[in-house]
Design a protein around this motif. Structure first.
Motif, PDB file in Angstrom:
ATOM      1  N   ALA A  15      34.876  67.271-109.871  1.00  0.00           N
ATOM      2  CA  ALA A  15      35.212  67.083-111.285  1.00  0.00           C
ATOM      3  C   ALA A  15      35.428  68.427-111.979  1.00  0.00           C
ATOM      4  O   ALA A  15      36.334  68.556-112.805  1.00  0.00           O
ATOM      5  CB  ALA A  15      34.119  66.289-111.992  1.00  0.00           C
ATOM      6  N   LEU A  16      34.611  69.416-111.646  1.00  0.00           N
ATOM      7  CA  LEU A  16      34.808  70.742-112.236  1.00  0.00           C
ATOM      8  C   LEU A  16      36.148  71.335-111.825  1.00  0.00           C
ATOM      9  O   LEU A  16      36.877  71.890-112.655  1.00  0.00           O
ATOM     10  CB  LEU A  16      33.667  71.678-111.823  1.00  0.00           C
ATOM     11  CG  LEU A  16      32.348  71.478-112.546  1.00  0.00           C
ATOM     12  CD1 LEU A  16      31.249  72.334-111.925  1.00  0.00           C
ATOM     13  CD2 LEU A  16      32.492  71.797-114.017  1.00  0.00           C
ATOM     14  N   ALA A  17      36.498  71.218-110.548  1.00  0.00           N
ATOM     15  CA  ALA A  17      37.767  71.769-110.063  1.00  0.00           C
ATOM     16  C   ALA A  17      38.956  71.029-110.674  1.00  0.00           C
ATOM     17  O   ALA A  17      39.890  71.656-111.194  1.00  0.00           O
ATOM     18  CB  ALA A  17      37.826  71.708-108.543  1.00  0.00           C
ATOM     19  N   LEU A  18      38.932  69.699-110.617  1.00  0.00           N
ATOM     20  CA  LEU A  18      40.051  68.928-111.164  1.00  0.00           C
ATOM     21  C   LEU A  18      40.096  69.005-112.684  1.00  0.00           C
ATOM     22  O   LEU A  18      41.177  69.025-113.270  1.00  0.00           O
ATOM     23  CB  LEU A  18      39.975  67.477-110.703  1.00  0.00           C
ATOM     24  CG  LEU A  18      40.394  67.225-109.263  1.00  0.00           C
ATOM     25  CD1 LEU A  18      40.225  65.759-108.897  1.00  0.00           C
ATOM     26  CD2 LEU A  18      41.820  67.663-109.008  1.00  0.00           C
ATOM     27  N   GLY A  19      38.933  69.058-113.331  1.00  0.00           N
ATOM     28  CA  GLY A  19      38.895  69.210-114.784  1.00  0.00           C
ATOM     29  C   GLY A  19      39.496  70.537-115.214  1.00  0.00           C
ATOM     30  O   GLY A  19      40.256  70.602-116.180  1.00  0.00           O
ATOM     31  N   SER A  69      35.084  60.314-104.372  1.00  0.00           N
ATOM     32  CA  SER A  69      33.653  60.615-104.417  1.00  0.00           C
ATOM     33  C   SER A  69      32.760  59.420-104.131  1.00  0.00           C
ATOM     34  O   SER A  69      31.564  59.576-103.941  1.00  0.00           O
ATOM     35  CB  SER A  69      33.296  61.196-105.783  1.00  0.00           C
ATOM     36  OG  SER A  69      34.011  62.380-105.996  1.00  0.00           O
ATOM     37  N   SER A  70      33.301  58.226-104.105  1.00  0.00           N
ATOM     38  CA  SER A  70      32.480  57.050-103.839  1.00  0.00           C
ATOM     39  C   SER A  70      32.639  56.618-102.387  1.00  0.00           C
ATOM     40  O   SER A  70      33.495  57.105-101.675  1.00  0.00           O
ATOM     41  CB  SER A  70      32.893  55.906-104.768  1.00  0.00           C
ATOM     42  OG  SER A  70      34.205  55.486-104.489  1.00  0.00           O
ATOM     43  N   GLY A  71      31.805  55.719-101.965  1.00  0.00           N
ATOM     44  CA  GLY A  71      31.991  55.137-100.646  1.00  0.00           C
ATOM     45  C   GLY A  71      31.159  55.735 -99.538  1.00  0.00           C
ATOM     46  O   GLY A  71      31.513  55.591 -98.381  1.00  0.00           O
TER      47      GLY A  71
END
Length: 176
Positions: A15-19, A69-71
């Motif tokens: 999330a930090l990278a994509l954000g 990120s899920s799974g």
């Protein structure tokens, strides 16, 4: 997973990278719009385009974050072998005993570093479904194998992951 070593996807790191990437793209798009709106004959209503475009961009990015990120874990290793995700999204994984692994190596794709596991039998992973076959085919073309796990967007460090793989493989396959 009941393996001694388990690595999961890190939502926070991704999330930090994509954000950050979304913010940079948003700023690059916002600058010309802001200049146009602030000119002599500019229309301040143009500035409303910026949050609309950013929201439209954030929705698919958020979905991608959730899918990746899920799974479940991306990698689990033990003395007998390893579990590795067969798709970059969702939780399907395959068990490979160390004797079935030909080689383990690292590759980079953009910002992502990947651990690639090449099976001795090219038919490994066959019969896992159409979507898995599609994902594995794309990964095969890019990385030489359909079995990959993130190294830099995991809850463990790259050094920890590589040390665990090296320790548990115990020389039964080539690790580069």
């Amino acid at each position: 997973m009941d393996q001694p070593f388990v690595a999961r996807a890190s939502l926070r790191k991704r999330a930090l990278a994509l954000g950050g990437l979304c913010l940079v793209i948003g700023l690059v798009m916002a600058c010309p719009i802001g200049v146009a709106a602030g000119g002599e004959n500019g229309d301040a209503g143009l500035l409303l385009i910026i949050p609309v475009v950013m929201l439209a961009f954030a929705l698919p990015v958020g979905l991608q974050l959730w899918l990746v990120s899920s799974g479940g874990p991306v990698l689990a290793a033990g003395p007998a072998g390893l579990w590795i995700k067969t798709r970059p999204t969702r939780g399907q994984a395959i068990w490979l005993p160390w004797e079935a692994v030909e080689q383990i190596y690292r590759r980079r794709w953009g910002l992502e570093k990947l651990l690639c596991v090449k099976a001795r039998d090219p038919r490994a992973g066959a019969g896992l479904g159409a979507f898995t076959a599609l994902d594995a085919g794309m990964q095969q073309a890019l990385f030489g194998t359909g079995f990959t796990a993130t190294l830099n967007f995991a809850d463990r460090s790259e050094q920890e992951i590589m040390a665990a793989v090296l320790r548990h493989s115990a020389g039964r396959c080539r690790v580069a």
